[in-house]
Design a protein around this motif. Structure first.
Motif, PDB file in Angstrom:
ATOM      1  N   TRP A   1      -0.927   7.467  -4.169  1.00 23.55           N
ATOM      2  CA  TRP A   1      -2.003   6.494  -3.962  1.00 23.55           C
ATOM      3  C   TRP A   1      -2.000   5.407  -5.033  1.00 23.55           C
ATOM      4  O   TRP A   1      -2.257   4.254  -4.759  1.00 23.55           O
ATOM      5  CB  TRP A   1      -3.354   7.204  -3.933  1.00 23.55           C
ATOM      6  CG  TRP A   1      -4.481   6.296  -3.585  1.00 23.55           C
ATOM      7  CD1 TRP A   1      -5.461   5.853  -4.410  1.00 23.55           C
ATOM      8  CD2 TRP A   1      -4.738   5.696  -2.315  1.00 23.55           C
ATOM      9  NE1 TRP A   1      -6.318   5.025  -3.740  1.00 23.55           N
ATOM     10  CE2 TRP A   1      -5.889   4.906  -2.441  1.00 23.55           C
ATOM     11  CE3 TRP A   1      -4.087   5.742  -1.077  1.00 23.55           C
ATOM     12  CZ2 TRP A   1      -6.407   4.186  -1.379  1.00 23.55           C
ATOM     13  CZ3 TRP A   1      -4.618   5.024  -0.020  1.00 23.55           C
ATOM     14  CH2 TRP A   1      -5.767   4.253  -0.181  1.00 23.55           C
ATOM     15  N   VAL A   2      -1.692   5.766  -6.273  1.00 22.35           N
ATOM     16  CA  VAL A   2      -1.758   4.795  -7.374  1.00 22.35           C
ATOM     17  C   VAL A   2      -0.383   4.304  -7.810  1.00 22.35           C
ATOM     18  O   VAL A   2      -0.261   3.666  -8.847  1.00 22.35           O
ATOM     19  CB  VAL A   2      -2.499   5.380  -8.603  1.00 22.35           C
ATOM     20  CG1 VAL A   2      -3.905   5.758  -8.261  1.00 22.35           C
ATOM     21  CG2 VAL A   2      -1.749   6.543  -9.195  1.00 22.35           C
TER      22      VAL A   2
ATOM     23  N   SER B   1     -10.177   1.944  -5.674  1.00 21.29           N
ATOM     24  CA  SER B   1     -10.493   3.301  -5.247  1.00 21.29           C
ATOM     25  C   SER B   1      -9.802   4.383  -6.077  1.00 21.29           C
ATOM     26  O   SER B   1      -9.846   5.554  -5.712  1.00 21.29           O
ATOM     27  CB  SER B   1     -10.116   3.470  -3.775  1.00 21.29           C
ATOM     28  OG  SER B   1      -8.719   3.343  -3.621  1.00 21.29           O
TER      29      SER B   1
ATOM     30  N   GLN C   1      -6.476  -0.242  -3.133  1.00 21.47           N
ATOM     31  CA  GLN C   1      -6.158   0.976  -3.878  1.00 21.47           C
ATOM     32  C   GLN C   1      -6.638   0.898  -5.321  1.00 21.47           C
ATOM     33  O   GLN C   1      -7.042   1.905  -5.882  1.00 21.47           O
ATOM     34  CB  GLN C   1      -4.667   1.248  -3.821  1.00 21.47           C
ATOM     35  CG  GLN C   1      -4.232   1.657  -2.424  1.00 21.47           C
ATOM     36  CD  GLN C   1      -2.753   1.899  -2.341  1.00 21.47           C
ATOM     37  OE1 GLN C   1      -1.962   1.000  -2.559  1.00 21.47           O
ATOM     38  NE2 GLN C   1      -2.388   3.128  -2.040  1.00 21.47           N
TER      39      GLN C   1
ATOM     40  N   MET D   1       0.428   1.890   2.282  1.00 21.48           N
ATOM     41  CA  MET D   1      -0.567   2.619   1.497  1.00 21.48           C
ATOM     42  C   MET D   1      -0.753   4.055   1.970  1.00 21.48           C
ATOM     43  O   MET D   1      -0.901   4.962   1.156  1.00 21.48           O
ATOM     44  CB  MET D   1      -1.922   1.899   1.545  1.00 21.48           C
ATOM     45  CG  MET D   1      -1.967   0.643   0.739  1.00 21.48           C
ATOM     46  SD  MET D   1      -3.617  -0.062   0.637  1.00 21.48           S
ATOM     47  CE  MET D   1      -3.892  -0.630   2.295  1.00 21.48           C
TER      48      MET D   1
ATOM     49  N   SER E   1      -2.924  -4.253  -1.357  1.00 22.75           N
ATOM     50  CA  SER E   1      -2.731  -2.951  -1.994  1.00 22.75           C
ATOM     51  C   SER E   1      -3.450  -2.885  -3.340  1.00 22.75           C
ATOM     52  O   SER E   1      -4.100  -1.890  -3.647  1.00 22.75           O
ATOM     53  CB  SER E   1      -1.233  -2.685  -2.174  1.00 22.75           C
ATOM     54  OG  SER E   1      -1.024  -1.497  -2.875  1.00 22.75           O
TER      55      SER E   1
END
Length: 90
Positions: free
Chosen positions: A34-35, A78, A75, A7, A71
């Motif tokens: 991040w995504v 967020s 993630q 991550m 994950s």
């Protein structure tokens, strides 16, 4: 530990290397890192060595499954916050 490295190090670094020639800003590259790719694709890719002849066992799939779920949860929840922090949200 594996999920944290993926991550915070591996995925953002891979996104930055992949997107550098495409003129994305640093903030956009970090957000995409991040995504990025997660979910069914890593699980599918983890099944291949498990069903193929060789030394990989079902425990390998179990470890990948836990990493993918971690994950997704961390993630996934967020994404909106990351977009605000990186100022890529319109």
């Amino acid at each position: 530990m594996i999920a944290a490295v993926l991550m915070f190090v591996a995925r953002p670094l891979a996104a930055m290397v992949s997107l550098a020639p495409l003129k994305f800003s640093l903030r956009e590259q970090l957000f995409i890192g991040w995504v990025g790719l997660r979910g069914a694709v890593p699980l599918f890719l983890a099944i291949i060595p498990v069903i193929s002849p060789g030394p990989v066992t079902v425990e390998f799939f179990n470890e990948v499954f836990v990493v993918v779920i971690a994950s997704l949860v961390i993630q996934g929840w967020s994404i909106s916050f990351a977009a605000k922090v990186l100022k890529v949200k319109e």
